[in-house]
Every structure is written in structure tokens, then in C-alpha cells.
Design a protein around this motif. Structure first.
Motif, mmCIF file in Angstrom:
data_model
loop_
_atom_site.group_PDB
_atom_site.id
_atom_site.type_symbol
_atom_site.label_atom_id
_atom_site.label_comp_id
_atom_site.label_asym_id
_atom_site.label_seq_id
_atom_site.Cartn_x
_atom_site.Cartn_y
_atom_site.Cartn_z
ATOM 1 N N ARG A 171 0.805 -1.223 0.000
ATOM 2 C CA ARG A 171 0.000 0.000 0.000
ATOM 3 C C ARG A 171 0.840 1.277 0.000
ATOM 4 N NH1 ARG A 171 -5.244 -1.231 1.907
ATOM 5 N NH2 ARG A 171 -5.643 -3.421 1.396
ATOM 6 N N THR A 172 2.163 1.158 0.178
ATOM 7 C CA THR A 172 3.004 2.354 0.255
ATOM 8 C C THR A 172 2.878 3.256 -0.967
ATOM 9 O OG1 THR A 172 4.585 1.171 1.650
ATOM 10 C CG2 THR A 172 5.346 3.195 0.618
ATOM 11 N N PRO A 173 2.926 2.728 -2.212
ATOM 12 C CA PRO A 173 2.747 3.599 -3.381
ATOM 13 C C PRO A 173 1.391 4.301 -3.400
ATOM 14 C CG PRO A 173 3.720 1.519 -4.046
ATOM 15 C CD PRO A 173 3.294 1.356 -2.620
ATOM 16 N N LEU A 174 0.358 3.634 -2.950
ATOM 17 C CA LEU A 174 -0.972 4.248 -2.944
ATOM 18 C C LEU A 174 -1.014 5.425 -1.972
ATOM 19 C CD1 LEU A 174 -3.185 1.024 -3.013
ATOM 20 C CD2 LEU A 174 -2.727 2.603 -4.899
ATOM 21 N N ARG A 175 -0.380 5.245 -0.820
ATOM 22 C CA ARG A 175 -0.332 6.354 0.146
ATOM 23 C C ARG A 175 0.489 7.511 -0.414
ATOM 24 N NH1 ARG A 175 -0.183 1.910 3.876
ATOM 25 N NH2 ARG A 175 2.093 1.852 3.837
ATOM 26 N N ALA A 176 1.548 7.194 -1.151
ATOM 27 C CA ALA A 176 2.365 8.249 -1.756
ATOM 28 C C ALA A 176 1.560 9.007 -2.809
ATOM 29 C CB ALA A 176 3.625 7.653 -2.373
ATOM 30 N N LEU A 177 0.761 8.290 -3.591
ATOM 31 C CA LEU A 177 -0.046 8.939 -4.635
ATOM 32 C C LEU A 177 -1.076 9.891 -4.037
ATOM 33 C CD1 LEU A 177 -0.659 5.955 -7.070
ATOM 34 C CD2 LEU A 177 0.738 7.979 -7.495
ATOM 35 N N GLU A 178 -1.612 9.536 -2.888
ATOM 36 C CA GLU A 178 -2.578 10.415 -2.233
ATOM 37 C C GLU A 178 -1.978 11.790 -1.940
ATOM 38 O OE1 GLU A 178 -3.781 8.213 1.163
ATOM 39 O OE2 GLU A 178 -5.233 6.970 0.068
ATOM 40 N N LYS A 179 -0.662 11.856 -1.753
ATOM 41 C CA LYS A 179 0.014 13.128 -1.491
ATOM 42 C C LYS A 179 0.508 13.781 -2.781
ATOM 43 C CE LYS A 179 1.645 11.547 3.054
ATOM 44 N NZ LYS A 179 2.843 11.265 3.894
ATOM 45 N N LEU A 180 0.978 12.967 -3.729
ATOM 46 C CA LEU A 180 1.602 13.515 -4.934
ATOM 47 C C LEU A 180 0.593 14.057 -5.947
ATOM 48 C CD1 LEU A 180 4.348 10.788 -5.500
ATOM 49 C CD2 LEU A 180 4.711 13.158 -4.771
ATOM 50 N N ILE A 181 -0.554 13.416 -6.066
ATOM 51 C CA ILE A 181 -1.528 13.856 -7.067
ATOM 52 C C ILE A 181 -2.066 15.261 -6.775
ATOM 53 C CG2 ILE A 181 -3.817 13.372 -8.034
ATOM 54 C CD1 ILE A 181 -3.100 10.402 -7.926
ATOM 55 N N PRO A 182 -2.430 15.603 -5.522
ATOM 56 C CA PRO A 182 -2.844 16.991 -5.251
ATOM 57 C C PRO A 182 -1.739 18.010 -5.541
ATOM 58 C CG PRO A 182 -3.582 15.552 -3.488
ATOM 59 C CD PRO A 182 -2.660 14.739 -4.346
ATOM 60 N N ILE A 183 -0.478 17.625 -5.296
ATOM 61 C CA ILE A 183 0.626 18.538 -5.607
ATOM 62 C C ILE A 183 0.681 18.802 -7.103
ATOM 63 C CG2 ILE A 183 3.146 18.770 -5.625
ATOM 64 C CD1 ILE A 183 3.186 17.176 -3.011
ATOM 65 N N PHE A 184 0.540 17.722 -7.901
ATOM 66 C CA PHE A 184 0.526 17.912 -9.351
ATOM 67 C C PHE A 184 -0.653 18.788 -9.780
ATOM 68 C CE2 PHE A 184 -1.599 16.459 -13.259
ATOM 69 C CZ PHE A 184 -0.735 17.064 -14.169
ATOM 70 N N ASN A 185 -1.828 18.542 -9.239
ATOM 71 C CA ASN A 185 -2.999 19.343 -9.610
ATOM 72 C C ASN A 185 -2.762 20.828 -9.344
ATOM 73 O OD1 ASN A 185 -4.537 17.249 -10.578
ATOM 74 N ND2 ASN A 185 -5.571 16.854 -8.638
ATOM 75 N N GLU A 186 -2.119 21.135 -8.225
ATOM 76 C CA GLU A 186 -1.835 22.532 -7.884
ATOM 77 C C GLU A 186 -0.833 23.143 -8.862
ATOM 78 O OE1 GLU A 186 -0.042 25.139 -4.138
ATOM 79 O OE2 GLU A 186 -0.669 23.053 -3.837
ATOM 80 N N GLU A 187 0.237 22.402 -9.159
ATOM 81 C CA GLU A 187 1.249 22.914 -10.086
ATOM 82 C C GLU A 187 0.691 23.012 -11.512
ATOM 83 O OE1 GLU A 187 3.923 24.174 -9.250
ATOM 84 O OE2 GLU A 187 4.406 23.356 -7.277
ATOM 85 N N PHE A 188 -0.163 22.078 -11.884
ATOM 86 C CA PHE A 188 -0.747 22.085 -13.219
ATOM 87 C C PHE A 188 -1.699 23.272 -13.386
ATOM 88 C CE2 PHE A 188 -3.828 20.387 -16.401
ATOM 89 C CZ PHE A 188 -2.942 20.292 -17.460
ATOM 90 N N THR A 189 -2.458 23.564 -12.344
ATOM 91 C CA THR A 189 -3.359 24.724 -12.383
ATOM 92 C C THR A 189 -2.560 26.011 -12.538
ATOM 93 O OG1 THR A 189 -4.975 23.568 -11.000
ATOM 94 C CG2 THR A 189 -5.149 25.964 -11.116
ATOM 95 N N THR A 190 -1.437 26.080 -11.824
ATOM 96 C CA THR A 190 -0.567 27.261 -11.955
ATOM 97 C C THR A 190 -0.040 27.387 -13.386
ATOM 98 O OG1 THR A 190 0.112 27.076 -9.644
ATOM 99 C CG2 THR A 190 1.534 28.367 -11.100
#
Length: 362
Positions: free
Chosen positions: A45-64
Motif C-alpha cells: 500500500r506504500t505507493p498508494l499512500r504516496a499517490l494520495e500526497k503527490l496527485i494533489p501537488i501535481f494538480n496545484e502545479e498544473f493549475t498554476t
């Protein structure tokens, strides 16, 4: 799905796989039906927990980036997307699709070099605007959808598949139908309760239907025989895993927990397989199946020992009764006592040495 929602030409936009009666074919490699469903039931489950943090970061940077569209914002958004992808390809299915990395790693550069396409994405009501929102929505829910599949499938297997009378496709179909009916019925009841009390949270209903695009192709199997296969385009990982699971059950393949290591494995061909082929806990060479076979033989031998010892004491008591050494009432009492000792031994509550000692006293 089609080109309407294509952004990266990678799994982030969906992918295709082919299914025959016995196999799933992904990126030219053949896997037994149900293989990937089981892979996710045992996934780290470690990658899934990492994705929960990384995907919102990408969404924020992509919006910028969509607002600024300068080299700096493009670089930061691409870096965030690469981080997401680098974690994704640690997971089953994604590992098989790693060759699509180029479409991901070049996405922001391609978008920066096509400002007219970005303009259309940001214009509400256009096809590319819809494409953008569909893509971001699927990406945002990806970790939760995988966890939902794992939890709902584990629950289904434990509650509806553990005590089947036989390990056959028809039994799997009946168990799945019962699960689907009862889950849907419970959902409807909870929704009715929610109508009476708006403070109650909305219940979850496992997803049973998905949008797919299906076509047919010809393929060769391991014996180089030609046959038909369904070529299916999936929009998301959840639909693929659910489809793989159900196609596996239809072929007699089912995820099952190993009685030795307690991890899930694919029990194939409608056989009542109870042990997997992993190295058994505490062993360096022996597999769970080898350890399980040894336990089964030991249990069988132990059962035979108990029954033989019981038969000896039973015959001895019967001889005493027939010779008039003990009364019928005493015979009944001692036989009942012997039967209780036999039951205790078969249940594992007393060992062979203690059983023999107790029987010799009778």
C-alpha cells in the motif's frame, strides 16, 4: 473512451487489454484470468499512500501552469507529474505499461508548444475542456478506486466465497450474484434511512458497471493456436481489475487466502487449492504448498492414530461387557468417555501421548 479523452498516450488516459476464455493479454504478454486482481489484493500500500500526497501537488502545479504558461511553471508541473508516474509504475499493470513514459514526461512541453490547445482546454463547453476535466478527475480518484477494489473484493471473498460447497464457476456465479444482490439491497435501505435523517452520511455502493469499448481480434495462445479475443479499452484501473476478477471466476479462477501464509493467491481451474507457491513463513526453501502437504499428511496420520487407538479401547470394553466383567451401564459410561477423548484428540485439544495414557487407564 477514444481519442476524445487522450492526453498523454499512457495509462493515465486508460489502456487496452485483450481477453480470451483463459487469458488476459497485456502488452503482448499472457496472464491467467484473475491474475491482476490477485496482484492488487496483495499489493504494497506504500505507493498508494504516496499517490494520495503527490496527485494533489501535481494538480496545484498544473493549475498554476494553465494560468502562467511560462517555462518555470511548466517545469514544476512536469516535475510533479513525473513524480506521480514514477510511483505509479511501481504498481501491477502500470509496470507492464512503463513503455508509455514518454507521453507523460513530454506532456507539459507539448502543451506549452501548443497554446491554442491550452486555450481550448480552458474554454468551458469545448471538447478539450471536457477532456481535461475527465482526465484530472480520473487521476484524482485513482488511489481511492484501487483501495475500494481491494476492500470490497476482500469483503466479498470472506463473506460469500469461504464456505462454498464446491470450487466451480457455477458456485462462484451464485456467490457473486448473492453478494451483488445483498449489497445493492443494503444500499437502498441505507438511502431510505438517509431520506429520513439528512445528517447520515451517504452510503457507498460498489461499482458493478463501467463504460468499455469492445472489439474483436485474433490471437495465438501458448500452443500457437489461433483464436478470438476481446480487445477492450478501459478508462480506469478499477474497471480493468473488476473485469479481470469476474472473467477469472467465470473460468474457475478465484483469489483465495493461503492457509499457510494468509496472503491471497490465484486458485485456478476450479480446484480446491488451499496453499500458494510462495516460500512459507519461517522457511528458506519450502513453499506453502509443500508445508501444507506435510501438515495434511501429518493430520491424516494423526487422525488414523486416534481412530485406531479408539477402536482398541472400544473392542476391549466390549469384550469386558460380553464376558460380564462390567455392566451395560458401565459399558455405556466408559464408551461415552472414550468417545469424548477421541473428539478432544481430533480437535487438537490433547496430544497422542495423553490420549494413549487416558485410554490405557480404561
Amino acid at each position: 473512451m477514444g481519442e476524445k479523452y487522450r492526453m498523454t498516450s499512457s495509462f493515465l488516459d486508460g489502456f487496452e487489454a485483450s481477453f480470451t476464455k483463459r487469458e488476459c493479454i497485456l502488452e503482448g504478454k499472457h496472464y491467467p484470468l484473475g491474475y491482476f486482481a490477485v496482484e492488487y489484493l496483495t499489493v504494497d500500500r506504500t505507493p498508494l499512500r504516496a499517490l494520495e500526497k503527490l496527485i494533489p501537488i501535481f494538480n496545484e502545479e498544473f493549475t498554476t501552469f494553465l494560468s502562467a504558461r511560462d517555462p518555470s511553471s511548466a517545469a514544476l508541473a512536469q516535475q510533479a507529474l513525473n513524480a506521480v508516474w514514477d510511483v505509479l509504475i511501481q504498481l501491477p499493470v502500470y509496470q507492464q505499461l512503463a513503455r508509455f513514459s514518454g507521453g507523460v514526461h513530454n506532456l507539459l512541453r507539448d502543451m506549452k508548444e501548443s497554446p491554442e490547445l491550452v486555450d481550448e482546454m480552458l474554454t468551458t463547453g469545448t471538447g478539450r475542456s471536457e477532456m481535461l476535466h475527465e482526465w484530472l478527475g480520473r487521476l484524482a480518484k485513482l488511489p481511492d478506486s484501487v483501495c475500494d477494489f481491494i476492500l470490497s473484493t476482500q469483503k466479498m471473498l470472506m463473506q460469500y466465497f469461504e464456505d462454498l460447497p464446491a470450487r466451480k464457476p457455477e458456485n462462484y456465479a451464485l456467490a457473486f450474484g448473492r453478494y451483488k444482490h445483498e449489497v445493492t439491497l443494503n444500499y437502498q435501505m441505507e438511502m431510505e434511512e438517509r431520506e429520513d435523517d439528512k445528517a447520515l452520511p451517504e452510503p457507498d455502493l460498489p461499482q458493478f458497471s463501467f463504460p468499455l469499448q469492445v472489439s474483436f481480434k485474433t490471437v495465438t495462445d501458448a500452443s500457437r493456436k489461433w483464436g478470438f479475443a476481446e480487445r477492450i479499452e478501459f478508462e480506469e484501473i478499477f474497471s480493468f481489475l473488476h473485469y479481470d476478477l469476474c472473467r477469472g471466476m467465470a473460468a474457475g479462477n478465484i483469489p483465495r487466502r493461503c492457509e499457510c501464509c494468509k496472503q491471497y493467491f490465484l486458485a485456478m481451474g476450479a480446484y480446491d487449492t488451499r496453499y500458494c507457491m510462495r516460500i512459507a513463513p519461517g522457511e528458506t526453501v519450502k513453499t506453502c504448498r509443500q508445508v501444507g502437504a506435510h501438515r495434511k499428511e501429518k493430520q491424516r496420520n494423526g487422525t488414523e492414530f486416534v481412530r485406531k487407538e479408539y477402536q482398541k479401547v472400544y473392542n476391549r470394553l466390549r469384550g469386558r461387557k460380553n464376558r460380564g466383567i462390567i455392566s451395560v451401564d458401565e459399558w455405556n459410561r466408559q464408551v461415552a468417555q472414550a468417545q469424548e477423548l477421541k473428539a478432544q484428540a481430533l480437535a487438537g485439544n490433547i496430544d497422542d501421548t495423553e490420549l494413549k495414557r487416558q485410554f490405557e487407564k480404561m
